[in-house]
Design a protein around this motif. Structure first.
Motif, PDB file in Angstrom:
ATOM      1  N   UNK A 290     -38.757  31.045 -42.986  1.00 25.89           N
ATOM      2  CA  UNK A 290     -39.688  30.871 -41.874  1.00 25.89           C
ATOM      3  C   UNK A 290     -39.371  29.597 -41.095  1.00 25.89           C
ATOM      4  N   UNK A 291     -38.929  28.559 -41.810  1.00 24.77           N
ATOM      5  CA  UNK A 291     -38.605  27.292 -41.159  1.00 24.77           C
ATOM      6  C   UNK A 291     -37.238  27.307 -40.494  1.00 24.77           C
ATOM      7  N   UNK A 292     -36.422  28.333 -40.775  1.00 25.10           N
ATOM      8  CA  UNK A 292     -35.095  28.413 -40.191  1.00 25.10           C
ATOM      9  C   UNK A 292     -33.995  27.883 -41.086  1.00 25.10           C
ATOM     10  N   UNK A 293     -34.310  27.602 -42.362  1.00 25.70           N
ATOM     11  CA  UNK A 293     -33.304  27.123 -43.306  1.00 25.70           C
ATOM     12  C   UNK A 293     -32.509  28.293 -43.876  1.00 25.70           C
ATOM     13  N   UNK A 294     -31.449  27.966 -44.599  1.00 30.03           N
ATOM     14  CA  UNK A 294     -30.727  28.945 -45.406  1.00 30.03           C
ATOM     15  C   UNK A 294     -30.864  28.543 -46.867  1.00 30.03           C
TER      16      UNK A 294
ATOM     17  N   UNK B   7     -29.360  37.835 -41.969  1.00 29.08           N
ATOM     18  CA  UNK B   7     -27.894  37.820 -41.866  1.00 29.08           C
ATOM     19  C   UNK B   7     -27.212  37.367 -43.151  1.00 29.08           C
ATOM     20  N   UNK B   8     -25.985  37.819 -43.363  1.00 32.38           N
ATOM     21  CA  UNK B   8     -25.220  37.373 -44.533  1.00 32.38           C
ATOM     22  C   UNK B   8     -25.137  35.848 -44.597  1.00 32.38           C
ATOM     23  N   UNK B   9     -25.239  35.313 -45.807  1.00 36.55           N
ATOM     24  CA  UNK B   9     -25.149  33.878 -46.004  1.00 36.55           C
ATOM     25  C   UNK B   9     -26.463  33.141 -45.905  1.00 36.55           C
ATOM     26  N   UNK B  10     -27.471  33.778 -45.347  1.00 39.06           N
ATOM     27  CA  UNK B  10     -28.772  33.110 -45.230  1.00 39.06           C
ATOM     28  C   UNK B  10     -29.451  33.019 -46.590  1.00 39.06           C
ATOM     29  N   UNK B  11     -29.351  34.075 -47.392  1.00 35.18           N
ATOM     30  CA  UNK B  11     -29.873  34.077 -48.763  1.00 35.18           C
ATOM     31  C   UNK B  11     -28.726  34.429 -49.702  1.00 35.18           C
ATOM     32  N   UNK B  12     -28.368  33.511 -50.566  1.00 35.48           N
ATOM     33  CA  UNK B  12     -27.334  33.702 -51.575  1.00 35.48           C
ATOM     34  C   UNK B  12     -27.983  33.574 -52.941  1.00 35.48           C
ATOM     35  N   UNK B  13     -27.622  34.447 -53.881  1.00 40.43           N
ATOM     36  CA  UNK B  13     -28.230  34.447 -55.208  1.00 40.43           C
ATOM     37  C   UNK B  13     -27.128  34.283 -56.245  1.00 40.43           C
ATOM     38  N   UNK B  14     -27.197  33.195 -57.016  1.00 41.45           N
ATOM     39  CA  UNK B  14     -26.095  32.827 -57.913  1.00 41.45           C
ATOM     40  C   UNK B  14     -26.628  32.549 -59.323  1.00 41.45           C
ATOM     41  N   UNK B  15     -26.867  33.583 -60.127  1.00 43.63           N
ATOM     42  CA  UNK B  15     -27.276  33.350 -61.507  1.00 43.63           C
ATOM     43  C   UNK B  15     -26.205  32.574 -62.270  1.00 43.63           C
ATOM     44  N   UNK B  16     -26.631  31.759 -63.186  1.00 46.78           N
ATOM     45  CA  UNK B  16     -25.690  30.993 -63.982  1.00 46.78           C
ATOM     46  C   UNK B  16     -26.425  30.155 -65.003  1.00 46.78           C
ATOM     47  N   UNK B  17     -25.678  29.335 -65.709  1.00 48.65           N
ATOM     48  CA  UNK B  17     -26.256  28.481 -66.744  1.00 48.65           C
ATOM     49  C   UNK B  17     -26.519  27.091 -66.170  1.00 48.65           C
ATOM     50  N   UNK B  18     -26.700  26.116 -67.044  1.00 51.48           N
ATOM     51  CA  UNK B  18     -27.070  24.787 -66.598  1.00 51.48           C
ATOM     52  C   UNK B  18     -26.053  24.125 -65.700  1.00 51.48           C
TER      53      UNK B  18
ATOM     54  N   UNK C  33     -30.918  24.861 -48.362  1.00 51.14           N
ATOM     55  CA  UNK C  33     -31.875  24.632 -49.446  1.00 51.14           C
ATOM     56  C   UNK C  33     -31.336  25.206 -50.746  1.00 51.14           C
ATOM     57  N   UNK C  34     -31.327  24.384 -51.783  1.00 56.49           N
ATOM     58  CA  UNK C  34     -31.058  24.860 -53.137  1.00 56.49           C
ATOM     59  C   UNK C  34     -32.390  25.174 -53.795  1.00 56.49           C
ATOM     60  N   UNK C  35     -32.594  26.424 -54.140  1.00 57.16           N
ATOM     61  CA  UNK C  35     -33.828  26.865 -54.805  1.00 57.16           C
ATOM     62  C   UNK C  35     -33.488  27.172 -56.259  1.00 57.16           C
TER      63      UNK C  35
END
Length: 499
Positions: free
Chosen positions: A185-189, A215-226, A163-165
């Motif tokens: 909760x649904x089992x996505x990353x 676990x590592x890789x399940x939630x990744x946070x990548x601030x950036x511009x457009x 999932x891209x959030x």
């Protein structure tokens, strides 16, 4: 020597703001952007720097999506619902324990007043615990069918995948939780791209996810511009985009999703009507309608910025609302007495003050506010007065376009049919308010309005169990409630011949 006010600011400065640049969180590790680029996030109350933040680009997005895919196909994908639930509950406890720090990050990064922190704490923790409960309630069905012979048919629910959030800046922590919790909760990353104007609390939340045992890789946070958001929306390794933001960007995401026909849910802009009937309880309706648009300095997609007041009480109501607006305390969001903080950025300040000028140019009458705050202690920040416009016509820009600031445009109306028609004469349909003592009237208007949420004798009430989302160009899909979980699940049908 520091003043007492400056000293107080230093004392509440979160430990996360340690003076070091903030990095991307990818695969459980902090990393600089591959380009080496950084951007600076500012305190909107002072215009001063808070932190330098690694600026994710398309190559960093590739790494984050790959990490999310490995986690999905690894231990996380095999984890039982009980264990996903346990991690979400641990995360809820950690958010509760560290909430003062998280809330202060939002206060410093986007100007959210600390006075609202208790309600935000309750909502953040409630969201995490609600979705934790749903993690063990995902199930399919056994379905009787009319095929000849003995054929068994059933459905199973499976995570949609990576999932891209992608979030805006007007609620950094709350919106991050609203995306991450149901996905987990649904089992996505998840690959979370927070807004560049307010990335700090989402980064800290990512850190807490790891502490909770995600676990590592399940939630990744990548601030950036457009360019980072565009790369994420179009990425062939992403299975779903969950986006909150402007309608214009939402349309771009729809086009970008066509490459691999990824799932998309959108919570977009609004120009919500707020309707006050002559029989309304004015002691309730005046502050209620005022804060429907002034809360969070008007930086809420569902703000009730089009105010329709029945003609017989129109003048009295606007006088009372203007007086209420003038009494609101605008100032330092670190001060617990402050009710309205700054706008998030110079860009947003320019946008809102441009609409203030446009309202006067088109013939609206300014009843309260209408200016930037220029007191010496506020002059360096992005503060604007809560503003009430009267004598507004439906065709004025301030009545048609989303301002995203503390500006209300008031218009009289005569009867129910008229106000329903005028309320619906907009491309948006996110929220709406109705103030009346007449239940039949409330139901008639509520059913007639083209909006995803209709609040009667209240505004902006939210609960994790109650769906929220838009009609028309305010988006599609729902957040909160069981409907939200469905956004992160695929349904698979299984047929078995037994004889």
């Amino acid at each position: 020597m520091l003043s007492l006010e400056q000293d107080a600011r230093e004392q509440v400065r979160p430990a996360f703001l340690d003076g070091r640049p903030k990095r991307l969180l990818i695969d459980g590790r902090w990393a600089e952007a591959l380009s080496g680029q950084r951007f600076r996030t500012l305190n909107p109350s002072t215009g001063q720097p808070l932190a330098d933040v690694a600026q994710a680009g398309p190559q960093d997005i590739d790494l984050a999506v790959a990490a999310a895919r490995r986690a999905l196909e690894g231990d996380w994908g095999r984890m039982k619902p009980f264990d996903r639930q346990a991690r979400l509950l641990r995360l809820a406890d950690l958010v509760d324990r560290h909430f003062d720090e998280l809330a202060m990050l939002d206060t410093l990064d986007m100007g959210s007043p600390v006075a609202g922190a208790p309600a935000k704490r309750r909502r953040a923790v409630a969201l995490l615990r609600y979705y934790a409960g749903l993690a063990t309630a995902i199930h399919g069905q056994t379905i009787p069918n009319s095929q000849p012979g003995r054929i068994h048919a059933c459905t199973v629910k499976e995570p949609v995948g990576v999932v891209a959030a992608i979030n805006p800046w007007n609620g950094p922590l709350g919106l991050a939780i609203w995306k991450i919790a149901p996905a987990l909760a649904a089992g996505c990353t998840v690959v979370l791209k927070p807004a560049e104007q307010a990335p700090l609390s989402p980064l800290r939340l990512g850190e807490l996810c790891l502490e909770a045992g995600v676990p590592p890789g399940v939630v990744n946070v990548v601030p950036g511009l457009g360019d980072a958001g565009a790369a994420l929306a179009a990425h062939p390794g992403v299975d779903k985009v969950a986006f909150t933001g402007s309608t214009e960007v939402g349309q771009k995401i729809i086009r970008a999703s066509a490459g691999n026909v990824k799932r998309v849910s959108l919570e977009l802009g609004g120009k919500s009507p707020d309707i006050v009937f002559a029989d309304a309880d004015l002691d309730l309706a005046v502050p209620g309608a005022a804060m429907a648009v002034f809360a969070n300095s008007g930086q809420i997609c569902s703000a009730g910025s089009r105010l329709f007041v029945q003609r017989s009480i129109h003048d009295e109501f606007l006088e009372r609302m203007a007086a209420y607006a003038r009494d609101l305390r605008v100032g330092d969001p670190c001060d617990p007495r402050t009710q309205l903080g700054p706008l998030v950025s110079q860009e947003q300040l320019d946008r809102v003050t441009g609409y203030l000028d446009a309202g006067i140019e088109e013939g609206a009458r300014r009843l309260a506010g209408g200016h930037r705050k220029r007191e010496p202690e506020l002059a360096a920040g992005y503060f604007v007065e809560p503003t009430v416009f009267g004598e507004v016509r439906d065709d004025m820009r301030i009545a048609r376009e989303e301002i995203f600031g503390p500006v209300v445009s008031a218009m009289p109306f005569d009867d129910v049919e008229e106000v329903i028609r005028r309320s619906n004469a907009t491309p948006y349909g996110l929220g709406a308010g109705v103030w009346t003592r007449n239940l039949d009237q409330a139901l008639q208007v509520g059913h007639g309005l083209q909006a995803g949420s209709v609040w009667v004798n209240c505004y902006q009430a939210m609960d994790p169990a109650v769906p929220f989302g838009g009609y028309k160009m305010s988006g599609y899909g729902r957040e909160s409630g069981i409907e939200h979980m469905e956004e992160f699940l695929n349904t698979k049908s299984i047929w078995i011949r037994t004889a």
